[in-house]
Design a protein around this motif. Structure first.
Motif, PDB file in Angstrom:
ATOM      1  N   THR A 198      33.236  31.189  41.876  1.00  0.00           N
ATOM      2  CA  THR A 198      33.372  32.382  42.720  1.00  0.00           C
ATOM      3  C   THR A 198      32.152  32.554  43.607  1.00  0.00           C
ATOM      4  OG1 THR A 198      34.760  33.543  41.111  1.00  0.00           O
ATOM      5  CG2 THR A 198      33.600  34.902  42.726  1.00  0.00           C
ATOM      6  N   VAL A 199      32.417  32.758  44.907  1.00  0.00           N
ATOM      7  CA  VAL A 199      31.359  33.050  45.875  1.00  0.00           C
ATOM      8  C   VAL A 199      31.583  34.464  46.391  1.00  0.00           C
ATOM      9  CG1 VAL A 199      30.299  32.443  48.076  1.00  0.00           C
ATOM     10  CG2 VAL A 199      31.148  30.642  46.562  1.00  0.00           C
ATOM     11  N   ALA A 200      30.583  35.311  46.253  1.00  0.00           N
ATOM     12  CA  ALA A 200      30.653  36.664  46.802  1.00  0.00           C
ATOM     13  C   ALA A 200      29.832  36.705  48.090  1.00  0.00           C
ATOM     14  CB  ALA A 200      30.096  37.671  45.802  1.00  0.00           C
ATOM     15  N   LEU A 223      34.843  38.887  49.778  1.00  0.00           N
ATOM     16  CA  LEU A 223      34.041  39.536  50.819  1.00  0.00           C
ATOM     17  C   LEU A 223      33.932  41.014  50.495  1.00  0.00           C
ATOM     18  CD1 LEU A 223      32.603  39.581  53.589  1.00  0.00           C
ATOM     19  CD2 LEU A 223      34.866  39.846  54.641  1.00  0.00           C
ATOM     20  N   VAL A 224      32.706  41.489  50.319  1.00  0.00           N
ATOM     21  CA  VAL A 224      32.476  42.885  49.932  1.00  0.00           C
ATOM     22  C   VAL A 224      31.841  43.644  51.090  1.00  0.00           C
ATOM     23  CG1 VAL A 224      31.451  44.433  48.245  1.00  0.00           C
ATOM     24  CG2 VAL A 224      32.063  42.094  47.564  1.00  0.00           C
ATOM     25  N   LEU A 261      29.171  47.252  41.994  1.00  0.00           N
ATOM     26  CA  LEU A 261      29.665  47.975  43.154  1.00  0.00           C
ATOM     27  C   LEU A 261      29.413  49.472  43.017  1.00  0.00           C
ATOM     28  CD1 LEU A 261      33.101  46.142  43.524  1.00  0.00           C
ATOM     29  CD2 LEU A 261      30.906  45.585  44.612  1.00  0.00           C
ATOM     30  N   ARG A 262      29.365  50.141  44.175  1.00  0.00           N
ATOM     31  CA  ARG A 262      29.108  51.580  44.154  1.00  0.00           C
ATOM     32  C   ARG A 262      30.197  52.332  43.393  1.00  0.00           C
ATOM     33  NH1 ARG A 262      25.415  54.237  46.448  1.00  0.00           N
ATOM     34  NH2 ARG A 262      24.833  52.482  47.801  1.00  0.00           N
ATOM     35  N   SER A 263      31.401  51.813  43.387  1.00  0.00           N
ATOM     36  CA  SER A 263      32.509  52.461  42.673  1.00  0.00           C
ATOM     37  C   SER A 263      32.342  52.407  41.160  1.00  0.00           C
ATOM     38  CB  SER A 263      33.822  51.772  43.045  1.00  0.00           C
ATOM     39  OG  SER A 263      33.800  50.409  42.640  1.00  0.00           O
ATOM     40  N   GLY A 264      31.375  51.577  40.721  1.00  0.00           N
ATOM     41  CA  GLY A 264      31.170  51.419  39.290  1.00  0.00           C
ATOM     42  C   GLY A 264      31.770  50.139  38.732  1.00  0.00           C
ATOM     43  N   GLU A 265      32.594  49.471  39.527  1.00  0.00           N
ATOM     44  CA  GLU A 265      33.206  48.224  39.082  1.00  0.00           C
ATOM     45  C   GLU A 265      32.205  47.076  39.191  1.00  0.00           C
ATOM     46  OE1 GLU A 265      36.834  47.421  41.076  1.00  0.00           O
ATOM     47  OE2 GLU A 265      37.753  49.347  40.583  1.00  0.00           O
ATOM     48  N   THR A 266      32.462  46.011  38.474  1.00  0.00           N
ATOM     49  CA  THR A 266      31.608  44.821  38.516  1.00  0.00           C
ATOM     50  C   THR A 266      32.491  43.580  38.518  1.00  0.00           C
ATOM     51  OG1 THR A 266      31.449  44.630  36.109  1.00  0.00           O
ATOM     52  CG2 THR A 266      29.770  45.986  37.208  1.00  0.00           C
ATOM     53  N   PHE A 267      31.919  42.478  38.969  1.00  0.00           N
ATOM     54  CA  PHE A 267      32.591  41.185  38.821  1.00  0.00           C
ATOM     55  C   PHE A 267      31.534  40.090  38.818  1.00  0.00           C
ATOM     56  CE2 PHE A 267      32.475  41.797  43.448  1.00  0.00           C
ATOM     57  CZ  PHE A 267      32.063  40.552  43.923  1.00  0.00           C
ATOM     58  N   ALA A 268      31.876  38.977  38.216  1.00  0.00           N
ATOM     59  CA  ALA A 268      30.940  37.854  38.109  1.00  0.00           C
ATOM     60  C   ALA A 268      31.071  36.941  39.325  1.00  0.00           C
ATOM     61  CB  ALA A 268      31.207  37.061  36.840  1.00  0.00           C
ATOM     62  N   ALA A 269      29.942  36.422  39.776  1.00  0.00           N
ATOM     63  CA  ALA A 269      29.935  35.477  40.896  1.00  0.00           C
ATOM     64  C   ALA A 269      28.950  34.355  40.589  1.00  0.00           C
ATOM     65  CB  ALA A 269      29.544  36.184  42.189  1.00  0.00           C
ATOM     66  N   ASP A 270      29.359  33.147  40.905  1.00  0.00           N
ATOM     67  CA  ASP A 270      28.468  31.999  40.704  1.00  0.00           C
ATOM     68  C   ASP A 270      27.422  31.899  41.810  1.00  0.00           C
ATOM     69  OD1 ASP A 270      29.853  30.523  38.360  1.00  0.00           O
ATOM     70  OD2 ASP A 270      31.494  30.962  39.755  1.00  0.00           O
ATOM     71  N   LEU A 271      27.722  32.486  42.958  1.00  0.00           N
ATOM     72  CA  LEU A 271      26.788  32.515  44.080  1.00  0.00           C
ATOM     73  C   LEU A 271      27.072  33.766  44.893  1.00  0.00           C
ATOM     74  CD1 LEU A 271      24.640  31.182  45.952  1.00  0.00           C
ATOM     75  CD2 LEU A 271      26.529  29.979  47.078  1.00  0.00           C
ATOM     76  N   THR A 272      26.033  34.564  45.161  1.00  0.00           N
ATOM     77  CA  THR A 272      26.189  35.766  45.981  1.00  0.00           C
ATOM     78  C   THR A 272      25.362  35.622  47.238  1.00  0.00           C
ATOM     79  OG1 THR A 272      26.539  37.147  44.014  1.00  0.00           O
ATOM     80  CG2 THR A 272      25.981  38.279  46.057  1.00  0.00           C
TER      81      THR A 272
END
Length: 352
Positions: free
Chosen positions: A131-133, A159-160, A202-213
């Motif tokens: 995963t790339v963010a 894309l965030v 994230l500001r919403s409180g959610e999270t996710f894992a990324a191998d590269l951000t």
């Protein structure tokens, strides 16, 4: 006459080449942190491995222009001081150091050459399914996410951004988002607050894992103008008069992203013309004539969505949006012509 140009991006290169052409007897010296001219608008391609983005500066500058590799510590009072202690005297100086990035810890910035190189190397190590963010919903973020998704369909790209493609009006904005979705880019309408141990918060409180951000937000400018005692605005950009001369020292002209020029924004379609105008201003002053005011002139806004898609929206001269826009193949051609044209104009010293 001695003229020093600090920075060799679109504006600095255009200024140097135009100065050498208009004032053939002047000693023009360009100081740049690296020996290359970097096409900043191609850095997303460099990251994805779809194109080069650097050209030796020696091939971009006219014969007779001296180029020095180094970092400037201070400019003013007719002298430029480098961080290694060297100094150069000048009659006029052109400050063209561009903009910079301020990435969150745990991210790799893609808006600078050094950051793009790190991102390219990191991306090359990722295996299928990684995963790339990409953080940032502006043109840099959109193009980076799209380019990676098109070049590496084996990766998951997210894309965030709080307002993805928000600089376009509703029609082309929807088309940009649709183009991203066709490339399987996942759009996350949110803001990143921090990245820790590969987890994107994230500001919403959610999270996710990324191998590269990847940090794809260009903001701020180098502090050279402020450090040198020039008047700057709240963003650190040098305040200039209508002819692009520093209001603190009229022998210093400021162009591109680091100039607080009326009607300006961060874009190569602004940087080149400002560089050319600065050269014209110096030539007029050298001839004992009054300089002319600079006037921004816009044509449009555009983003690439990989190599086979793009969206471009036309604007009025003052950068206000028109309803008309193009997408798909025609937009790809226009975007590529604009990118190539910016480089050609810098080399030719015509600025636009």
């Amino acid at each position: 006459m001695k003229i020093v140009v600090i920075g060799a991006g679109y504006s600095g290169t255009a200024a140097a080449n135009r100065l050498a052409k208009k004032l053939p007897k002047a000693e023009v010296t360009v100081i740049n942190p690296r020996p290359d001219f970097v096409e900043r608008v191609r850095l997303h391609q460099r990251v994805a491995g779809t194109a080069a983005a650097a050209t030796p500066l020696t091939t971009m500058l006219r014969t007779g222009i001296t180029s020095l590799v180094g970092a400037v510590d201070k400019v003013g009072a007719g002298s430029v001081t480098l961080d290694d202690g060297r100094s150069l005297d000048y009659d006029y100086a052109v400050l063209a150091v561009g903009s910079t990035v301020q990435p969150l810890p745990g991210t790799v910035p893609v808006g600078t050459w050094e950051g793009a190189e790190r991102a390219r190397e990191a991306l090359a190590t990722l295996g299928a399914g990684s995963t790339v963010a990409v953080v940032g919903g502006g043109p840099t973020g959109i193009e980076t996410a799209a380019e990676i998704a098109a070049a590496r369909p084996d990766l998951r790209v997210r894309l965030v951004g709080s307002s993805v493609a928000g600089s376009f009006s509703p029609g082309p904005q929807a088309r940009v988002r649709a183009g991203l979705e066709r490339l399987t880019v996942e759009i996350v309408d949110d803001e990143v607050t921090k990245v820790t141990d590969g987890v994107v918060h994230l500001r919403s409180g959610e999270t996710f894992a990324a191998d590269l951000t990847l940090w794809a937000i260009v903001s701020g400018v180098p502090d050279l103008a402020a450090r040198s005692g020039l008047a700057v605005d709240e963003s650190g950009r040098a305040i200039v008069d209508e002819s692009l001369r520093s209001v603190t020292d009229e022998r210093i002209l400021v162009v591109g992203d680091c100039a607080a020029a009326t009607g300006g924004r961060m874009a190569c379609q602004v940087a080149g013309p400002q560089g050319a105008h600065a050269a014209d201003t110096v030539a007029l002053l050298a001839g004992g004539r009054a300089p002319a005011p600079y006037s921004a002139r816009y044509l449009g806004r555009g983003v690439s969505l990989g190599r086979k898609d793009a969206v471009g929206q036309f604007t009025r001269r003052d950068d206000t949006l028109l309803r008309a826009y193009v997408a798909g193949g025609p937009a790809v051609v226009i975007k590529e012509m604009g990118t190539r044209g910016a480089k050609f104009s810098a080399r030719a010293g015509i600025g636009s």
